[in-house]
Design a protein around this motif. Sequence first.
Motif, PDB file in Angstrom:
ATOM      1  N   LEU A 139       0.836  -1.205   0.000  1.00 15.65           N
ATOM      2  CA  LEU A 139       0.000   0.000   0.000  1.00 15.65           C
ATOM      3  C   LEU A 139       0.874   1.261   0.000  1.00 15.65           C
ATOM      4  O   LEU A 139       0.567   2.235  -0.689  1.00 15.65           O
ATOM      5  N   CYS A 140       1.944   1.225   0.760  1.00 14.50           N
ATOM      6  CA  CYS A 140       2.863   2.375   0.813  1.00 14.50           C
ATOM      7  C   CYS A 140       3.478   2.655  -0.554  1.00 14.50           C
ATOM      8  O   CYS A 140       3.549   3.807  -0.986  1.00 14.50           O
ATOM      9  N   MET A 144       2.849   6.071  -2.479  1.00 10.04           N
ATOM     10  CA  MET A 144       4.014   6.937  -2.663  1.00 10.04           C
ATOM     11  C   MET A 144       4.201   7.281  -4.136  1.00 10.04           C
ATOM     12  O   MET A 144       4.482   8.441  -4.489  1.00 10.04           O
ATOM     13  N   TYR A 145       4.074   6.297  -4.998  1.00 10.80           N
ATOM     14  CA  TYR A 145       4.218   6.531  -6.435  1.00 10.80           C
ATOM     15  C   TYR A 145       3.174   7.545  -6.912  1.00 10.80           C
ATOM     16  O   TYR A 145       3.503   8.494  -7.639  1.00 10.80           O
ATOM     17  N   LEU A 173       5.600  11.404   2.802  1.00  6.73           N
ATOM     18  CA  LEU A 173       5.999  10.334   3.708  1.00  6.73           C
ATOM     19  C   LEU A 173       4.955  10.114   4.788  1.00  6.73           C
ATOM     20  O   LEU A 173       4.579   8.978   5.096  1.00  6.73           O
ATOM     21  N   ARG A 174       4.472  11.206   5.384  1.00  8.56           N
ATOM     22  CA  ARG A 174       3.476  11.079   6.445  1.00  8.56           C
ATOM     23  C   ARG A 174       2.199  10.434   5.940  1.00  8.56           C
ATOM     24  O   ARG A 174       1.650   9.523   6.566  1.00  8.56           O
ATOM     25  N   THR A 176       1.830   8.562   3.299  1.00  6.70           N
ATOM     26  CA  THR A 176       2.078   7.199   2.850  1.00  6.70           C
ATOM     27  C   THR A 176       2.170   6.228   4.022  1.00  6.70           C
ATOM     28  O   THR A 176       1.618   5.125   3.985  1.00  6.70           O
ATOM     29  N   ILE A 177       2.868   6.619   5.081  1.00  6.24           N
ATOM     30  CA  ILE A 177       2.942   5.774   6.277  1.00  6.24           C
ATOM     31  C   ILE A 177       1.549   5.586   6.880  1.00  6.24           C
ATOM     32  O   ILE A 177       1.188   4.483   7.302  1.00  6.24           O
ATOM     33  N   ARG A 178       0.765   6.660   6.889  1.00  7.74           N
ATOM     34  CA  ARG A 178      -0.610   6.569   7.390  1.00  7.74           C
ATOM     35  C   ARG A 178      -1.423   5.591   6.561  1.00  7.74           C
ATOM     36  O   ARG A 178      -2.222   4.808   7.098  1.00  7.74           O
ATOM     37  N   THR A 179      -1.219   5.609   5.249  1.00  6.95           N
ATOM     38  CA  THR A 179      -1.930   4.687   4.364  1.00  6.95           C
ATOM     39  C   THR A 179      -1.588   3.231   4.677  1.00  6.95           C
ATOM     40  O   THR A 179      -2.467   2.365   4.710  1.00  6.95           O
TER      41      THR A 179
END
Length: 256
Positions: A139-140, A144-145, A173-174, A176-179
Amino acid sequence: MNLAVTNLSLTLVMGLVLIALWIGWHEQLGVDKDIIIGVIRAVIQLTVVGYVLKYVFRIDNLLLTLVLMLIIVFNAADNARKRSKGFEGAFWISFIAILTSTFVVLSVLVLSGSIKMTPSQIVPISGMVASNSMVAIGLCYRNMYAMFRDQRQQVLERLALGADIKNASRGILRETIRTGMSPTIDSSKTVGLVSLPGMMSGLIIAGVDPVKAIKYQIMVTFMLLATTSLASFIACYLAYKKYYNSRMQLIDLNGK
């Protein structure tokens, strides 16, 4: 409670797959082939793994257990890599993130006495940790992409104002990590109310006291929250640099 899952009953229940096939055919989803391949692979892989685990559990060898754990992590990393859109080093980033999260979580569980260092406990828990890390990292990568592609102009503006690549990518980054963490967080909010997780249900079906089964499930919930957050964090902070070239310039993804 004795379970009676015979080969005949399993074959008959396999007819439920026809429901998925019918929906795919009716809605023209183009997933019929994938469903059939998935079912065949699941049967073959689970059968082979079942006999392998039976052997590993019986001989109770630490080295063989560690090898099996590495195989699990290796395959999880390889599957996570497929979601990376092909950036360089995706496999090793995934491998490091999954291996680290697995090592940390298992170390805490073993040292706290929650589980013992035996194949029958270590191997299944390793599989749960690695699989959830794999999903979170996948998922990240996708998020991110998409964000580096869609927010290219914003990132370029931050770079132009003097931000380094870490600060320019901070928002991505924030998010994406949350995702990566979101599915596990949502699951923890509804566990017991919406879903009765597989581990708890399996223990109850096997005749374990429901209170003890719930304690194990609470442990698993804590474990998975730590796993997905750690794996997402490591993977994202290692992967975001791949969207910049050697001169710290943002790669143009819109041309791909």
